[in-house]
Design an enzyme around this catalytic site. Structure first.
Site, PDB file in Angstrom:
ATOM      1  N   GLU A 345       0.882  -1.179   0.000  1.00  0.00           N
ATOM      2  CA  GLU A 345       0.000   0.000   0.000  1.00  0.00           C
ATOM      3  C   GLU A 345       0.916   1.225   0.000  1.00  0.00           C
ATOM      4  OE1 GLU A 345      -2.468   0.381   3.472  1.00  0.00           O
ATOM      5  OE2 GLU A 345      -3.703   1.965   2.608  1.00  0.00           O
ATOM      6  N   HIS A 370      -4.760  -4.453  -0.531  1.00  0.00           N
ATOM      7  CA  HIS A 370      -4.329  -3.419  -1.485  1.00  0.00           C
ATOM      8  C   HIS A 370      -3.451  -3.979  -2.614  1.00  0.00           C
ATOM      9  CE1 HIS A 370      -6.168  -0.213   0.803  1.00  0.00           C
ATOM     10  NE2 HIS A 370      -5.630  -0.728   1.890  1.00  0.00           N
TER      11      HIS A 370
HETATM   12 ZN   LIG Z   1      -6.921  -1.666   5.335  1.00  0.00          ZN
END
Ligand SMILES: [Zn+2]
Length: 505
Positions: A345, A370
């Site tokens: 992320e 992510h």
């Molecule tokens: Zn999260």
């Protein structure tokens, strides 16, 4: 003269043949790419094909309008500016009605709409506000970090401070990034994360008060169920609760409370499939604490095998410890623990946060939270695709937390084009003026998928949310039946024009 005419005709035929050949080649490439992408191979029934025409007509009209008027084209805009445009669009009315299947990436404290918290919890007599070092915290009690002199009744403050409306907006700004400061969309990633994490601190104590905790989680289930979500995997820390007698409840008791709430919600809503917990702790801890948390998870999982099903580490990856720091502890528990790691992320490439992706895969993560930076890794993304590890893509989260401005440039565009397994999720919707998962679905459909992606794309996204969930085989079968029935009615309503007409009344 006749000879000239023959030559002209032959030339025309030749030009047409060349032109046809060119167009065929062109179309073959476009078709092959569309078929390869997410949803490209979805079989469409006659009804689905009919619905597809309606949906694509609306989508392509919106895209054409957006080329002429990019300043009011929601799929290319920041959510803080686009929300009112999305709300009034026909496509969003359809998106809201989609039976979404599962939400597989959601943090409990930030899952409920900020408006409900302000208009409901803070109107109760127990609700208090504490000020400490310039920061505000919601609470219901006096404690060591909120001594008596810094704690005030919210009801009292509401009477003393201007109009109720303006006070409530200020109060909501403590747990809503858009209200807090719309300029945050231009600030640095660390600045936004500071404000974002402050919101967890602001809310945590108040929702640890057992009566509030219970109502908060009932509301969580309600908001997602009303958004046509039938199953949730919830990342939560199971931190201690307290009640009106100051009795505390440990992780095991909290899991039991959540389990009861979910069961009761299922009784009231027979097609709701339930919720399970991914036990999640902040990654800013030392190795000893990490080992303790893994041990706690093992015991929770033993006591609640079908409720507390996985483990994750949370918090901003760029500035906190990477997975590799906990390699020994995580490897030791690997065989007995289902990992669902946040990884990649980040906008980094080769940074510690980016390389969390490598560790997550070696540690056999079931899904990746992510996976934003995965597209930079030619070997890894192919390995992740072949192992069938789904990426939990959270479009709004990545935009608000400053990884990408225009979601048409989100890396998930690449994941969709390569048919890398993804599920669409919403991360922390309550903290950025969102609610449920429909807004993330909207951006996935309008900004991330190709302009030619219609019902086939949505169908795969919805069914993949079941496929990549942690449901048992039996639960999965039941879920598929329920979802199919919901999906069929959705098709009927879309074809009958009811979804748009209803909301227009
Ligand atoms: Zn999260």
């Amino acid at each position: 003269m006749i000879g000239e005419l023959v030559i002209v005709s032959l030339c025309t035929i030749f030009v047409q043949a060349v032109s046809n050949e060119y167009n065929n080649k062109r179309q073959a490439i476009i078709d092959a790419e569309n078929k390869y992408a997410t949803g490209g191979h979805s079989f469409l029934t006659a009804k689905e094909s009919q619905a597809n025409k309606i949906l694509l007509s609306l989508k392509n009209q919106s895209i054409s309008d957006g080329i002429i008027n990019p300043d009011s084209y929601a799929p290319g805009m920041h959510f803080f500016h686009a929300k009112h445009l999305i709300d009034s669009s026909d496509i969003f009315k359809i998106i809201k009605a989609i039976p979404k299947g599962s939400v597989l990436h959601l943090h409990n404290v930030a899952a409920v709409s900020s408006e409900w918290i302000i208009k409901n919890l803070t109107y109760r007599p127990e609700a208090k506000l504490c000020e400490s070092n310039g920061n505000f915290f919601f609470t219901t009690r006096i404690s060591h970090h909120c001594p008596k002199e810094s704690v005030k009744s919210i009801q009292q403050l509401r009477k003393e401070n201007g109009t109720e409306e303006s006070f409530d907006i200020w109060l909501e700004s403590l747990i809503n990034l858009k209200l807090r400061n719309p300029d945050l969309m231009r600030r640095s990633i660390n600045h936004v994360w500071d404000e974002f994490e402050q919101m967890f601190s602001a809310l945590k104590e108040m929702v640890s008060y057992k009566p509030f905790f219970e109502d908060f989680h009932k509301q969580l289930l309600k908001e997602f169920y009303e958004d046509n979500v039938l199953y949730i995997e919830l990342r939560m820390s199971l931190s201690r609760l307290y009640d009106e007698n100051d009795r505390t409840y440990d992780e095991f008791e909290v899991a039991k409370i959540i389990g009861k709430l979910v069961e009761s919600f299922k009784q009231e809503n027979s097609d709701f499939m339930g919720a399970k917990i991914i036990y999640s702790k902040h990654r800013g801890m030392d190795n000893k604490a990490a080992q303790d948390q893994l041990n706690t998870f093992a015991n929770l999982n033993k006591d609640f095998p079908n409720l507390v099903i996985g483990f994750d580490l949370v918090g901003q990856e760029d500035i906190n410890q990477p997975l590799s720091v906990f390699m020994d502890e995580l490897q030791t528990s690997q065989k007995s623990t289902a990992y669902f790691f946040h990884a990649g992320e980040t906008n980094g490439y080769g940074s510690a946060a980016d390389l969390n992706l490598v560790d997550a895969m070696i540690l056999n993560t079931r899904r990746i939270g992510h996976g934003y930076s995965l597209y930079k890794h030619s070997v890894l993304w192919r390995a992740i695709k072949s192992k069938g590890i789904a990426l939990e893509v959270c479009p709004l989260s990545n935009q608000v937390l400053r990884l990408v401005d225009d979601l048409r440039n989100h890396p998930a565009v690449f994941y969709v084009s390569e048919n890398i397994p993804i599920v669409i999720s919403c991360d922390d919707p309550g903290f950025w003026d969102s609610k449920g998962i429909s807004y993330d679905f909207y951006y996935a459909f309008m900004s991330i998928a190709s302009s030619s992606a219609g019902i086939g794309f949505l169908k795969q996204i919805v069914w993949d949310s079941v496929r990549y969930s942690s449901l048992t085989t039996q639960e999965r079968q039941q879920f598929s039946q329920t979802l199919q029935a919901r999906w069929d009615s959705f098709m009927d309503e879309l074809i009958a024009g009811k979804l748009i007409a209803n909301d227009c009344v």
